[in-house]
Design an enzyme around this catalytic site. Sequence first.
Site, mmCIF file in Angstrom:
data_model
loop_
_atom_site.group_PDB
_atom_site.id
_atom_site.type_symbol
_atom_site.label_atom_id
_atom_site.label_comp_id
_atom_site.label_asym_id
_atom_site.label_seq_id
_atom_site.Cartn_x
_atom_site.Cartn_y
_atom_site.Cartn_z
ATOM 1 N N ASP A 32 12.236 -12.963 -36.092
ATOM 2 C CA ASP A 32 11.159 -13.515 -36.921
ATOM 3 C C ASP A 32 11.643 -13.699 -38.354
ATOM 4 O O ASP A 32 12.827 -13.984 -38.560
ATOM 5 C CB ASP A 32 9.952 -12.545 -36.835
ATOM 6 C CG ASP A 32 8.629 -13.263 -36.960
ATOM 7 O OD1 ASP A 32 8.396 -13.857 -38.020
ATOM 8 O OD2 ASP A 32 7.826 -13.240 -36.017
ATOM 9 N N HIS A 106 5.209 -12.978 -42.041
ATOM 10 C CA HIS A 106 5.008 -13.185 -40.606
ATOM 11 C C HIS A 106 5.731 -12.131 -39.763
ATOM 12 O O HIS A 106 5.165 -11.554 -38.828
ATOM 13 C CB HIS A 106 5.506 -14.595 -40.266
ATOM 14 C CG HIS A 106 5.183 -15.091 -38.898
ATOM 15 N ND1 HIS A 106 6.018 -14.876 -37.827
ATOM 16 C CD2 HIS A 106 4.138 -15.799 -38.431
ATOM 17 C CE1 HIS A 106 5.497 -15.447 -36.750
ATOM 18 N NE2 HIS A 106 4.344 -16.013 -37.094
ATOM 19 N N SER A 435 1.387 -16.537 -32.539
ATOM 20 C CA SER A 435 2.355 -15.577 -33.086
ATOM 21 C C SER A 435 1.807 -14.164 -33.055
ATOM 22 O O SER A 435 2.571 -13.206 -32.953
ATOM 23 C CB SER A 435 2.673 -15.909 -34.551
ATOM 24 O OG SER A 435 3.679 -16.865 -34.648
#
Lengths: 655, 85
Positions: A32, A106, A435
Amino acid sequence: TTRTPHFLGLSDGVGLWQNSHYGDGIIIGVLDTGIWPERPSFLDSGLPPVPNTWKGTCETGPDFPASACNRKIIGARAFYKGYESYLEGPIDEMKESKSPRDTEGHGTHTASTAAGSMVSNASLFEFAYGEARGMATNARIAAYKICWKMGCFDSDILAAMDQAIADGVDVISLSVGATGYAPQYDHDSIAIGAFGAANHGIVVSCSAGNSGPGPSTAVNIAPWILTVGASTIDREFPADVVLGDGRIFGGVSLYSGEPLGDSKLPLVYGGDCGDRYCHMGSLNSSKVEGKIVVCDRGGNARVEKGGAVKLAGGLGMILENTADNGEELISDAHLIPATMVGEAAGNKILEYIKTTQFPTATISFRGTVIGPSPPAPKVAAFSSRGPNHLTPEILKPDVIAPGVNILAGWTGAAAPTDLDIDPRRVDFNIISGTSMSCPHVSGLAALLKKAYPNWSPAAIKSALMTTAYNLDNSGHTINDLATGEEASPFIYGAGHVDPNRALNPGLVYDIDSSDYIAFLCSIGYDSKRIEVFVREPNSSDVCATKLATPGDLNYPSFSVVFNSNDHVVKYRRKVKNVGTSAGAVYEAKVNAPPGVKISVSPSKLEFSAVNQTLSYEVSFASDSLGLSSVESQGFGSIEWSDGVHLVRSPIAVRW
Amino acid sequence: SSDCPQNFIIHVSKSHKPSLFSSHHHWYSSILHSLPPSPHPTKLLYTYQLSINGFSARLTSSQANKLKHFPGILSVIPDQARQIH
């Protein structure tokens, strides 16, 4: 995350958490944007030493000391050679860090969702307050930074996958994918790399994408990947619009500042004040000052619209969905009093503005509300869907999991809104996407891996799929937020994951790499195209064991395509008895889609040993009713039960 | 443009490595050196052994096309950018 463990039925001292020791000893590789290691979700209190299967390392840098890693974050690396080559120069380290440190947010969110430690009193501005924890609280995190400001490049993703396999991870969590339609498997580096990882016994869990609600939008759809769509939980952040005429329209918001109060303010439409989308600097102050402005969704960042209203002297903002987003509401940490309403409410508010001489409104913020109304889960409108654009005979996505308004850890380098105009920094943020659903399932896969160390990735996937449910908490079929109608297996796959049931699936549909090669042969790949998977030039007999149809892959779900030549489709399956009863006897129950006759042979499976495998065949026969339709679809299921276990496979049929 | 360099993923047969190379990395470097020259230098980015077998490199399209005909090269795919979801 807060609330999602409860929504998933995970509970201390029982079920999957207890039986897996919370995933202790399992390593989840999160590919990620990196990780912000100082977040409390990554404290390692009480964790035993690093598993001796771990062969990786913690790469240090000026902003990522060796102390960033501990018994929770056991590895951290960054991969940017592909990115720098794309940039034709070095990364601008004033803008992004070359270390594993996450400056985006994220990766910190996904890592803490999969395997964050327990944190008390977690919230975002008091919203979603509670005890936050990852799905596999005792699993270890290996962070592989592969995403940068301009994207996540295949060359870096493959390098990270290569390293993750070498390092000894058990699960790869990848909330990243192609834009647009899924590429062919042999041109999809994520698919090829995932094949290699699965060959090493690693479960690869991927997000399906946020390109819904259109059909065939799901990506990461290779059959060896666990493809995850996104759904809601039983928690909302209501912020209602109260119009001058007394009507109230439901909205959502994470605004946490001073409320507007009960007195109504003048209400205007951004489209009448310079810009329907409310871009920064585009609103006419003389028309906006002291008022609440209605802005259309789209064109710019949702929170930025509030900033534009504030800049023009406005006091509040109502963000209304257009037809593109329908009734899907996304909660944002707005900078001014603001809420988001659906398309239907938005149209009524605009009509009110048009037809009223002095329109007024206020916004009533109601904080965090947990409860059975509205029912949950519902599939997010953004969640990418099937039918499978590459192989219609394989149902995708595989499952859905919580992916809307998820609270989890966040970077210290960016605001919760990710906007430069937002100076706030938070430990936790609430965001939405597939996600967010993907790492939920990655964590659950880690728990199952701990509970059953010898299970293959396909068996773990099968357990999650055949125990998933498709009824919401009001007892009705899970709804689709895009349409307000019932969702289907093309939208939710096998359904919503049910981790405690996945602990004891009874039967599993197992698959190994030779089955996947036979699958590739069945979809017309010649030996040349299969070479990238088997890594050698193939002789022509690589397809000697070709499946009769791709639908014959031993998948835990069924997707049938009837055409003018095929009125009858037959699929074969093999199930392994993974229950504790050697003499288990399972009987089939069929829920056939309208217009289809289904027969299962044999309809009774009598096992004589644990881990014994038995086969069955399903015949799907279309009647004339179905064939008369130009293009239509229907849904059903096959359930095998021994009176204790219920092993359910969804059926999707297309004409 | 065939002269415009970009990243490619190159899938390679595991067993084709000539014995004179001590490692796959050396073999891949040698392959890149044997490509027709270009105004832009070729660059080996990564060597892969487990997720796939092969390497990634910065090449011109014409070099990539040439590469497809080398012994042991299985596939040459342009590097793509993906997005977080």
